[in-house]
Design an enzyme around this catalytic site. Structure first.
Site, PDB file in Angstrom:
ATOM      1  N   TYR A 138       0.846  -1.194   0.000  1.00  0.00           N
ATOM      2  CA  TYR A 138       0.000   0.000   0.000  1.00  0.00           C
ATOM      3  C   TYR A 138       0.874   1.234   0.000  1.00  0.00           C
ATOM      4  CZ  TYR A 138       0.894   0.842   4.976  1.00  0.00           C
ATOM      5  OH  TYR A 138       1.475   1.102   6.173  1.00  0.00           O
ATOM      6  N   CYS A 139       0.284   2.378  -0.368  1.00  0.00           N
ATOM      7  CA  CYS A 139       1.056   3.613  -0.414  1.00  0.00           C
ATOM      8  C   CYS A 139       0.173   4.784   0.006  1.00  0.00           C
ATOM      9  CB  CYS A 139       1.677   3.824  -1.782  1.00  0.00           C
ATOM     10  SG  CYS A 139       0.498   3.749  -3.143  1.00  0.00           S
ATOM     11  N   ARG A 140       0.168   5.854  -0.791  1.00  0.00           N
ATOM     12  CA  ARG A 140      -0.471   7.092  -0.328  1.00  0.00           C
ATOM     13  C   ARG A 140      -1.956   7.166  -0.598  1.00  0.00           C
ATOM     14  NH1 ARG A 140       4.424  10.677  -2.825  1.00  0.00           N
ATOM     15  NH2 ARG A 140       5.810  10.614  -1.033  1.00  0.00           N
ATOM     16  N   CYS A 188      -1.693   7.108  -6.131  1.00  0.00           N
ATOM     17  CA  CYS A 188      -0.256   6.994  -5.913  1.00  0.00           C
ATOM     18  C   CYS A 188       0.250   5.812  -6.750  1.00  0.00           C
ATOM     19  CB  CYS A 188       0.025   6.762  -4.435  1.00  0.00           C
ATOM     20  SG  CYS A 188       1.760   6.564  -4.039  1.00  0.00           S
TER      21      CYS A 188
END
Lengths: 222, 222
Positions: A177-179, A183
């Site tokens: 997962y990220c932003r 993203c």
DNA sequence: TCGATTATCCAGTAATATCTGGAATCTTAG
DNA sequence: CTAAGATTCCAGATATTACTGGATAATCGA
């Protein structure tokens, strides 16, 4: 007090918020701030603009009460002024989503084609973590990980991912997962993992949405 | 496609929505449209501006895909482009609420002092209606009532209220509602009713919020 | 106290938005 | 087909916004 004057004042207050998000650079700053508090210079670098300009935009955002500040030594740290701002930003983003279909094919592909990669919902991830079936990778820069991450996740910034692959058992399933949904870090990580022969998926959105949903957040270095 | 170019395009799309709500008059138009579709001239009158100007603003809103149009004879009817727009507007309004505390005392009182009057939540009203314990008054203009109202409510525009009072049994409790939390119609109605010796309260918000909550809506003349 | 770092303030310029009137377009009624 | 009404298009004056570069203020470490 005339009714018209009162109305004008009322809608002017609403429009103050609108003006604050009427500029793409300011929105990019909000997007960065959704990950946690950051300094002016840092934000300027992240949004690819001059420090003076970034400072100006941040002033505008602060006057609209969308961000707040805190001094730490020689630096000024900016942060979002509460979850209401985040909710508003997400609503704005979702509303703008349909407009992306109109802009060029290239941009559309860059952000939306990744939807093809299988995603995991927050609830699914919670269940997977509880059963210990997956490794959860936070592929954002380490500073953002430190400011808040999913409990049990490990910090694996994208440029460290290749090295990490060598010590990872082949049969492990990974959720990255990220932003947030726009993203590109997590999709890139998934691609890298898959080409390395791993089973990998990404969380459908990012850390801010996780936190806003009231799910647990761990702070500090893992 | 460079990452920076892609990001710029992305945030530009978000900012298109922002620009659309960066002007008080456009927000007032959205507020009017939240009650139902209306013609350009009608909207211009409602927001106290020239027809040309109103048309311009409506074009801007349409380009941002916040409103849609429909032709009927010689007139063009504008309406909100879906519930996402309404959700976004409500989020914007709620976020701006705290800013009202900063503007002059007069404006604050005009809109916020009415909070002192006891309000009824949507759930409470549903329950009251089901038990038949109250009369529900829709005090908006009749055209707005026709486009959608709470089932069981009767249309009592504010200027007809005094006449209506004479035929109303004294012991009836009345709940009045109007366009939303910043609309002054329902509070004024409550005041009138109370000074006439009736028990009266107002719904905490208005028709758009009721509809957005998924509650039943009746269309046409009662 | 001094230099280095960080952020903000202060013009000046280019670009954009707002509002106003008049002309042009489209549709319906007769 | 013509006239009237509703809306949009167009051109302008005015105001606001966005960005740049240099100067100023605040804080820290030596």
């Amino acid at each position: 007090m005339d009714g018209r004057d009162a109305k004008d004042t009322l809608y002017e207050q609403f429009a103050r918020i609108g003006k604050a998000v009427a500029n793409p650079k300011r929105i990019e700053l909000l997007d960065l701030l959704a990950q946690g508090e950051r300094s002016v210079e840092d934000l300027a670098r992240g949004a690819a603009m001059g420090v003076t300009n970034a400072s100006n935009h941040l002033q505008t955002l602060r006057q609209a009460r969308l961000v707040e500040t805190r001094k730490e030594g020689t630096r000024v740290l900016y942060r979002l002024a509460g979850d209401g701002v985040l909710r508003f930003y997400i609503e704005l983003r979702d509303l703008a989503r349909s407009r992306l279909a109109e802009v060029g094919e290239v941009v559309r592909d860059y952000f939306l084609a990744r939807d093809a990669l299988e995603t995991v919902t927050r609830d699914e991830l919670l269940r997977l973590v509880k059963h210990g079936d997956v490794a959860v990778f936070d592929v954002r820069p380490r500073e953002e990980f430190d400011q808040g991450h999913i409990p049990g996740a490990v910090s694996v910034p994208l440029d460290e991912l290749t090295a990490r692959l060598r010590t990872l058992p082949k049969r492990t399933e990974v959720v990255a997962y990220c932003r947030g949904p726009y993203c590109v870090l997590a999709p890139q990580a998934v691609e890298l993992l898959r080409s390395g022969g791993f089973r990998a998926r990404r969380l459908e959105d990012g850390m801010p949405e996780w936190r806003l949903a009231g799910l647990p957040v761990a702070v500090g270095q893992a």
